[in-house]
Design an enzyme around this catalytic site. Structure first.
Site, mmCIF file in Angstrom:
data_model
loop_
_atom_site.group_PDB
_atom_site.id
_atom_site.type_symbol
_atom_site.label_atom_id
_atom_site.label_comp_id
_atom_site.label_asym_id
_atom_site.label_seq_id
_atom_site.Cartn_x
_atom_site.Cartn_y
_atom_site.Cartn_z
ATOM 1 N N GLY A 223 83.979 -55.566 2.218
ATOM 2 C CA GLY A 223 84.921 -55.368 3.309
ATOM 3 C C GLY A 223 84.413 -56.012 4.580
ATOM 4 N N ARG A 224 84.860 -55.493 5.714
ATOM 5 C CA ARG A 224 84.555 -56.133 6.990
ATOM 6 C C ARG A 224 83.065 -56.174 7.321
ATOM 7 N NH1 ARG A 224 89.742 -53.697 10.245
ATOM 8 N NH2 ARG A 224 89.687 -52.205 8.528
ATOM 9 N N ILE A 225 82.366 -55.082 7.039
ATOM 10 C CA ILE A 225 80.942 -55.039 7.385
ATOM 11 C C ILE A 225 80.121 -56.003 6.534
ATOM 12 C CG2 ILE A 225 78.875 -53.579 7.433
ATOM 13 C CD1 ILE A 225 80.758 -51.269 8.302
ATOM 14 N N THR B 254 73.590 -48.582 4.287
ATOM 15 C CA THR B 254 74.168 -48.166 5.566
ATOM 16 C C THR B 254 75.588 -47.652 5.366
ATOM 17 O OG1 THR B 254 74.852 -50.463 5.969
ATOM 18 C CG2 THR B 254 72.779 -49.745 6.975
ATOM 19 N N ARG C 76 77.214 -44.751 2.616
ATOM 20 C CA ARG C 76 77.224 -43.301 2.451
ATOM 21 C C ARG C 76 76.059 -42.917 1.554
ATOM 22 N NH1 ARG C 76 79.599 -43.094 6.358
ATOM 23 N NH2 ARG C 76 81.590 -42.126 6.882
ATOM 24 N N GLU D 75 72.060 -34.645 5.118
ATOM 25 C CA GLU D 75 71.600 -35.031 6.449
ATOM 26 C C GLU D 75 71.590 -33.813 7.367
ATOM 27 O OE1 GLU D 75 74.233 -38.192 7.630
ATOM 28 O OE2 GLU D 75 73.489 -39.550 6.089
ATOM 29 N N HIS E 13 71.346 -41.968 10.475
ATOM 30 C CA HIS E 13 72.788 -42.249 10.393
ATOM 31 C C HIS E 13 73.272 -42.793 11.739
ATOM 32 C CE1 HIS E 13 76.661 -41.053 8.075
ATOM 33 N NE2 HIS E 13 76.864 -42.131 8.818
ATOM 34 N N ALA E 14 72.575 -43.805 12.204
ATOM 35 C CA ALA E 14 72.832 -44.346 13.540
ATOM 36 C C ALA E 14 73.219 -45.808 13.532
ATOM 37 C CB ALA E 14 71.579 -44.158 14.411
ATOM 38 N N ALA E 15 73.470 -46.378 12.342
ATOM 39 C CA ALA E 15 73.791 -47.809 12.269
ATOM 40 C C ALA E 15 74.997 -48.159 13.127
ATOM 41 C CB ALA E 15 74.035 -48.218 10.821
#
Length: 322
Positions: A152-154, A232, A234, A263, A282-284
């Site tokens: 996808g986009r990422i 990055t 889930r 988490e 979980h800060a990407a």
């Protein structure tokens, strides 16, 4: 009209409120609630529900008497029972593009840091060891193979950024536009081929019934002993215990994880004591710019739907066919 924000972790809701002000008479109720029992009462008379981490289960959705939209402060919607919302004719929306540059940068950063073992090398220097052999052996990145799980986009942005490093790129995605991938120099392959041929694997797929524990003992067994895994997306896409075993048994070389099955990570997790593992909280997605964009776009979706239009980023697209 009434909007309920079930929970959020932002310092201010000024971006959302600026959007909501475009609808005269709209009432906003904001909470920090993640308890299903309490949520049932909080959302009962809401026209739109905004959620971050609260569980929007079938029970919660069935209590909604007039809700038109559930929108999440995120890309993933795994804490929302999308099927239950669809059955009730309630739109579910996400914000898929607020932090794609940040997440792709984070994935690339983890990959580069692990390929050069920068953190253990820097730690060795701080401990008084001025010696490159503390991280021996390292290998050249150019000519290696990067496998992208999801396209996808990422991951498209990851591919664009990694082209300059001279890597061969593969992708696995059941819904991939093969020509678009090839135009970026990425070859679509099946998952087994990607696992067997990749020196680096970066995970970017959503979490659903087909991707949960997509990476387990069998998949790690197919990977190269020198492979680096970056996630990055889930946490539950990866069987965490299987990953720990793979690292301990040297079936793979290293892992960079921004997401975990649970988490925050447990303080006793073996992952935290492994020098070949980087864990981030979980800060990407995070930058100040991305945060404000996310909040604004959530507000825009609420205004869009309560003005009589479908959301821009609709998850349960079958509702448009009704």
């Amino acid at each position: 009209m009434k909007v309920v924000i079930t929970d959020y972790w932002y310092e201010s809701l000024c971006m959302e409120k600026a959007e909501f002000a475009k609808l005269p008479g709209l009432t906003l109720r904001e909470y920090q609630c993640k308890d299903e029992e309490t949520l049932v009462d909080l959302v009962r008379d809401a026209d739109a529900v905004v959620v971050q981490f609260a569980p929007i289960t079938k029970r919660v959705i069935d209590a909604m008497e007039r809700c038109k939209l559930i929108v999440r402060y995120a890309i993933g919607v795994d804490n929302i029972d999308v099927d239950a919302a669809t059955a009730r004719g309630i739109y579910v929306a996400n914000v898929p593009d607020y932090g794609i540059d940040e997440v792709s940068n984070h994935a690339v950063t983890l990959l580069l840091a692990l390929s050069k073992m920068l953190i253990p090398m820097a730690d060795a220097v701080k401990a008084g060891r001025w010696d490159y052999t503390t991280v021996k052996p390292l290998f050249r990145m150019r000519g290696k193979t990067l496998g992208l799980v999801g396209f996808g986009r990422i991951p498209v942005m990851v591919a664009e950024k990694m082209r300059g490093f001279g890597v061969k790129m593969l992708c696995y995605d059941p819904y991939v536009n093969a020509q678009a991938a090839r135009d970026l120099g990425v070859t679509p392959v099946d998952l087994d081929t990607l696992l067997e041929e990749s020196d680096y694997i970066s995970i970017h797929c959503p979490l659903n019934d087909t991707t949960r524990h997509m990476f387990g003992d069998a998949q790690f067994g197919r990977m190269k002993p020198g492979a680096i895994l970056v996630n990055t997306a889930r946490g539950a896409v990866v069987d965490e215990q299987a990953l720990i075993r793979a690292l301990q048994e040297k079936k793979i070389a290293a892992a960079g994880l921004d997401v975990l099955e649970r988490e925050p990570i447990a303080p006793q997790s073996p992952l935290l004591s492994m020098p070949n593992v980087i864990v981030t909280p979980h800060a990407a997605w995070y930058s100040e710019d991305a945060t404000l964009t996310l909040q604004r776009m959530v507000g825009e979706e609420v205004v869009r739907v309560l003005s009589g239009n479908p959301p821009k980023n609709l998850v349960n697209k079958t509702l448009l066919e009704r």
